[in-house]
Write a protein that holds these residues in place. Structure first.
Motif, short mmCIF file in Angstrom:
data_model
loop_
_atom_site.label_atom_id
_atom_site.label_comp_id
_atom_site.label_asym_id
_atom_site.label_seq_id
_atom_site.Cartn_x
_atom_site.Cartn_y
_atom_site.Cartn_z
N VAL A 33 2.87 8.76 11.66
CA VAL A 33 3.87 9.58 10.98
C VAL A 33 3.72 11.05 11.38
CG1 VAL A 33 4.78 10.27 8.71
CG2 VAL A 33 3.92 7.94 9.06
N CYS A 65 -0.22 13.92 5.73
CA CYS A 65 1.16 14.05 6.21
C CYS A 65 1.92 15.08 5.37
CB CYS A 65 1.87 12.70 6.18
SG CYS A 65 1.26 11.52 7.40
N GLU A 96 2.53 3.89 0.55
CA GLU A 96 1.43 4.73 1.03
C GLU A 96 0.15 3.89 1.05
OE1 GLU A 96 1.25 8.39 -1.15
OE2 GLU A 96 3.34 8.92 -0.68
N ILE A 138 3.11 4.17 5.39
CA ILE A 138 2.52 5.46 5.75
C ILE A 138 1.04 5.23 6.00
CG2 ILE A 138 2.16 7.84 5.02
CD1 ILE A 138 4.65 7.60 3.34
N ALA A 161 -1.56 9.76 3.82
CA ALA A 161 -0.29 10.22 3.25
C ALA A 161 -0.38 11.67 2.80
CB ALA A 161 0.12 9.32 2.09
#
Length: 469
Positions: A297, A331, A322, A291, A328
């Motif tokens: 992502v 996201c 991550e 990630i 992360a």
């Protein structure tokens, strides 16, 4: 044989991708000893390994791009020959310096980076270059840019070199300079293997970077091209993962006579035993990746939000470490903003254990080489939706003399609508999904087996020594 593998920002500090490749590579060659020469961002990473190192790793050397440089030697005035000054000027201009001359300065003469960067030599050379090339730029901006650019490189060039029979760098950049330094120090060959094209990746980052002053973006780009030339010019052989990457290497400056393509390989038998998922029930999509921004992502989440609107029972499982906690978290926030209900962040998983849960996989990267996650998906009979980066198109559609058929879809990067359409097609059509999965498995078995890859690298080592002699 004692092989020194040189890695930057990956093994043994992070999992997945090149790190997984390197770990399995070393394990597959128990007849050889390995020295891991690992470059990290700063000394706080030293010793924080994510892998239990194989028994044939006999030494680990760590070098940080930031940290305390070698102690200064101000009691001894700096003196440089004309040849040395020419090499230093070429270095400051990000041209093509005489690397052996530079290694002599910072290894044999023991010049400390901070001494050189605080010297009249440095200021005088920099002043001349600034007058010639940056007459309308503040000298202070130019001075601090060049100093910050060179400090990590000079620090790397001053590091103690582990002894080996062969140096094998898994990138250009700082790792490529270290490989050439090892070759210089002990008069042995070095091999360069690129998974992605390091220089092009850095160029893309710099173009987008907000921390680089606009006047100096071109200078930073030239800096990384200079580092790549150090590796390409000095390497006995240069390998890449696929033919198109070899062509890019030659465009950047590698000698075509040195270049070879050696495909990645996965443990096909382990994944090929995973049974097909029977149609019926919610479709489950797997995304096995780090990630991090380079994996994009966010585009995947935008695409899945569209898919979920049309097929509300579909599930997305995002599996991987991550590496960038801030990204992360962004996201996760995006999942909330888009009101996605069926996206799960799994963290690091045993891919072999969980691949059977997925109907197909997705990879939305903006840069790749030859992704292992796609090959593992193929071996398990799972088609994949990828972006058109690296050799993903060749993996999905096959190359010349490959008649196995389409193994998924390949769409332009950073295009969530295109990605969503491809994902939705595989969700809706189970027969097509199974057909593509079988083609994927056949392709992986024919061209991407781990044992074949290791055999080819051992043959490459033999050729490196024949050429060196």
């Amino acid at each position: 044989m004692r092989i020194c593998v040189i890695l930057e920002g990956c093994y043994p500090y992070v999992t997945g991708g090149v790190s997984s490749w390197m770990h399995q590579y070393i394990q597959a060659m128990p007849q050889h000893e390995f020295v891991v020469w690992a470059i990290n961002a700063d000394p706080s990473q030293n010793g924080r390994f994510r892998y239990t190192l194989p028994d044939n790793v006999v030494e680990v050397r760590e070098v940080s791009l930031t940290g305390t440089p070698r102690e200064t030697r101000r009691s001894r005035p700096l003196r440089f020959s004309e040849e040395e000054l020419e090499a230093l000027r070429a270095l400051l201009e990000c041209a093509r310096p005489d690397w052996e001359e530079l290694f002599y300065i910072f290894q044999e003469k023991g010049v400390a980076p901070v001494d050189f960067l605080a010297s009249e030599y440095f200021v005088n050379i920099l002043t001349e270059i600034c007058r010639e090339k940056y007459p309308y730029t503040a000298f202070s901006d130019y001075f601090h840019t060049v100093r910050s650019m060179l400090m990590p490189l000079l620090h790397v060039m001053c590091t103690e070199v582990p002894k080996a029979d062969l140096y094998h760098t898994i990138a250009t950049g700082y790792a490529g300079v270290l490989a050439r330094l090892g070759s210089y120090k002990y008069d042995v060959p070095f091999l360069l293997t690129e998974h992605g094209i390091y220089t092009r990746e850095r160029e893309e980052e710099i173009i987008r970077a907000g921390w680089v002053l606009p006047d100096f973006k071109d200078l930073w780009i030239r800096f990384f091209y200079m580092l790549s030339s150090a590796a390409y010019d000095g390497a006995t052989m240069v390998t890449s993962l696929f033919a198109r990457a070899s062509r890019i290497q030659t465009e950047i400056g590698a000698d075509p006579a040195k270049c070879r393509a050696v495909a990645n390989g996965i443990h096909f038998d382990r994944f090929s035993r995973i049974p097909e998922r029977k149609p019926g029930g919610p479709v489950q999509i797997g995304a096995v990746l780090r990630i991090a921004p380079i994996k994009d992502v966010k585009t995947m989440l935008y695409a899945f939000a569209e898919v979920e609107q049309h097929l509300p029972q579909t599930r997305l499982f995002i599996a991987g470490p991550e590496d960038d906690p801030e990204y992360a978290e962004e996201c996760r926030e995006l999942v909330k903003q888009l009101k996605i209900r069926n996206a799960v962040f799994m963290g690091t998983i045993d891919v072999l254990k969980h691949m059977g849960d997925f109907d197909f996989t997705v990879l939305s990267s903006i840069s790749e080489g030859q992704p292992l996650s796609v090959l593992e998906s193929f071996a398990a009979g799972r088609p994949c939706v990828t972006t058109d980066v690296g050799c993903c198109k060749e993996l999905i559609y096959g190359e010349e003399n490959d008649t196995f058929g389409q193994a998924g879809y390949c769409v332009p990067p950073m295009q969530p609508h295109e990605l969503a359409r491809a994902m939705e097609d595989l969700c809706r059509n189970s027969a097509r999904r199974l057909q593509m999965g079988r083609a994927a498995r056949q392709r992986a078995e024919a061209f991407y087996r781990h044992e074949d890859m290791i055999k080819h690298y051992l043959e490459t080592y033999d050729e490196v020594f024949r050429r060196w002699k």
